[in-house]
Write an enzyme that holds these catalytic residues in place. Structure first.
Site, PDB file in Angstrom:
ATOM      1  N   ASP A  80      11.039   9.015   0.812  1.00 13.06           N
ATOM      2  CA  ASP A  80      10.235   9.284  -0.389  1.00 13.06           C
ATOM      3  C   ASP A  80       8.866   9.844  -0.017  1.00 13.06           C
ATOM      4  O   ASP A  80       8.408  10.841  -0.583  1.00 13.06           O
ATOM      5  CB  ASP A  80      10.049   7.993  -1.201  1.00 13.06           C
ATOM      6  CG  ASP A  80      11.371   7.352  -1.563  1.00 13.06           C
ATOM      7  OD1 ASP A  80      12.418   7.998  -1.369  1.00 13.06           O
ATOM      8  OD2 ASP A  80      11.355   6.198  -2.022  1.00 13.06           O
TER       9      ASP A  80
ATOM     10  N   SER B  23      -6.798   3.108 -12.908  1.00 16.75           N
ATOM     11  CA  SER B  23      -5.685   4.018 -13.185  1.00 16.75           C
ATOM     12  C   SER B  23      -5.567   4.195 -14.689  1.00 16.75           C
ATOM     13  O   SER B  23      -5.725   3.210 -15.439  1.00 16.75           O
ATOM     14  CB  SER B  23      -4.387   3.426 -12.626  1.00 16.75           C
ATOM     15  OG  SER B  23      -3.289   4.106 -13.189  1.00 16.75           O
TER      16      SER B  23
END
Ligand code: GLA
Length: 387
Positions: free
Chosen positions: A173, A67
């Site tokens: 979410d 990432s």
């Protein structure tokens, strides 16, 4: 970050080009907080912030997780795709989604090199974790031609959060990240998963997000404690209402009539919040559809007060931001958004009042907390897609 920059970053990380790129957004919830795991209504929208995922299959039999937001990469061999990584490793969020797909029968024959890059402020209650889950589930669902619906993709993300991150979250979410639509909010019944896209055409009014920079601690156990307090209330209510499936089914009048069965004082206040919040969410959506934005704003304020006093998930920082916002001319409504315990508020603010809002809320916040808040004007954007 632009796609070209991400592709360059992939090339630098892995020494070869990526083969596909996907994106899934974070979300802001306008009203309907801590109702989802009680079978209630929520009203979130997807944001333009989110997580991108670039990937390419490899021949090494390993899933490589990297990432741009985290310094350490993680390698997971194919035979370990269903095992939780130790030490709350960030890669559990995407790995948990792959594990769900593997368990549903899609065992990959090759490894993959993955590169994530996110711009959802982390720990801000804007669903950075749902964005990484949904982008992973969406990408592999498409690559492996699973034909999972967007709702099933959201459920894969939620299952990952439960099993690999240890948070017993509701569906809001991941649902918002999967189903979002530009300029629409999602009025979702979390019991049936039926939803309606409601246009958010706020003439002369903007959605302003204010970040406390006091990170919310969803995994700290306080969130799971709320979930179990609601279960306690439900179990006690069932002594007089054996038919009751979830707290959100109760109208205000029903609650008045049967709430005496809840003997635990904390569970009583948690249930009172849930029943009130479901009612406010329904009324808020009706108000928005009828063009009564003032009522929508009042319901947002009431939502915050209930989350502060009955649900006890706001804390000094979120209270400081919301209470300062209520004093500013041109603020239609303001409340905490997301799980709470830090994170962000969401406010509806008349455009001409935004500079004064940022100035006076920012100053009042620093005076009360010694912290500095950040403000973003929210753009309601589309859900998960291929780039
Ligand atoms: C977190 C959870 C959601 C929801 C909210 C509170 O964001 O992930 O499922 O429960 O808190 O409304």
């Amino acid at each position: 970050m632009q796609l070209q920059q991400l592709q360059n970053a992939f090339l630098q990380t892995y020494g070869r080009p990526s083969e596909a790129a996907y994106f899934a957004p974070g979300r802001v919830n306008l009203i309907g907080e801590h109702t989802d795991y009680n079978g209630g209504f929520v009203f979130p929208c997807a944001l333009s912030f989110g997580t991108s995922l670039l990937l390419a299959p490899n021949t090494d039999g390993v899933f490589r997780f990297c990432s741009l937001n985290v310094s350490e990469g993680v390698d997971v061999p194919l035979h370990k795709l269903t095992e939780v990584l130790p030490d709350r490793c960030w890669a559990n969020y995407p790995l948990g989604c792959i594990a769900q797909l593997v368990r549903r029968g899609w065992m990959p024959q090759t490894g993959y090199d993955l590169l994530f890059s996110g711009d959802v402020p982390q720990g801000a209650g804007l669903s950075s974790s749902a964005a990484i889950e949904v982008v992973t589930a969406f990408a592999f669902s498409e690559l492996w031609q699973t034909r999972l619906s967007r709702t099933e993709i959201a459920l894969v993300g939620q299952a990952s959060e439960h099993e690999f991150a240890g948070v017993n979250c509701g569906i809001m979410d991941q649902f918002a990240s999967a189903h979002g639509k530009k300029d629409y909010a999602i009025f979702l019944n979390c019991d049936t998963m039926e939803f309606q896209l409601v246009p958010v055409a706020l003439r002369g009014i903007k959605i302003v997000i204010a970040n406390t920079h006091s990170p919310h601690k969803l995994d700290s156990g306080a969130y799971n404690a709320r979930v179990s307090e609601c279960q306690t209330a439900l179990a006690q209510l069932r002594s007089v209402r054996p038919d009751l499936k979830n707290l959100a089914e109760l109208t205000l009048a029903d609650f008045e009539a049967c709430s005496g069965a809840i003997t635990d004082a904390v569970a009583f206040r948690r249930a009172r919040h849930v029943v009130g919040e479901v009612n406010r969410t329904r009324r808020a959506v009706e108000a928005l559809q009828a063009g009564d934005i003032e009522l929508f704003g009042q319901l947002m304020n009431q939502s915050h007060i209930s989350l502060r006093d009955d649900y006890e998930v706001t804390g000094p920082e979120l209270d400081a931001l919301a209470e300062a916002a209520w004093q500013v001319d041109g603020v239609i409504g303001s409340r905490m958004t997301g799980g709470g315990f830090g994170g962000c508020t969401v406010s509806l603010v008349r455009e001409e009042a935004i500079p004064a809002f940022i100035h006076s809320v920012g100053e009042a916040y620093t005076a009360r907390t010694s912290l500095t808040a950040d403000f973003y004007i929210a753009e309601i954007a589309d859900g998960a897609h291929r780039l």
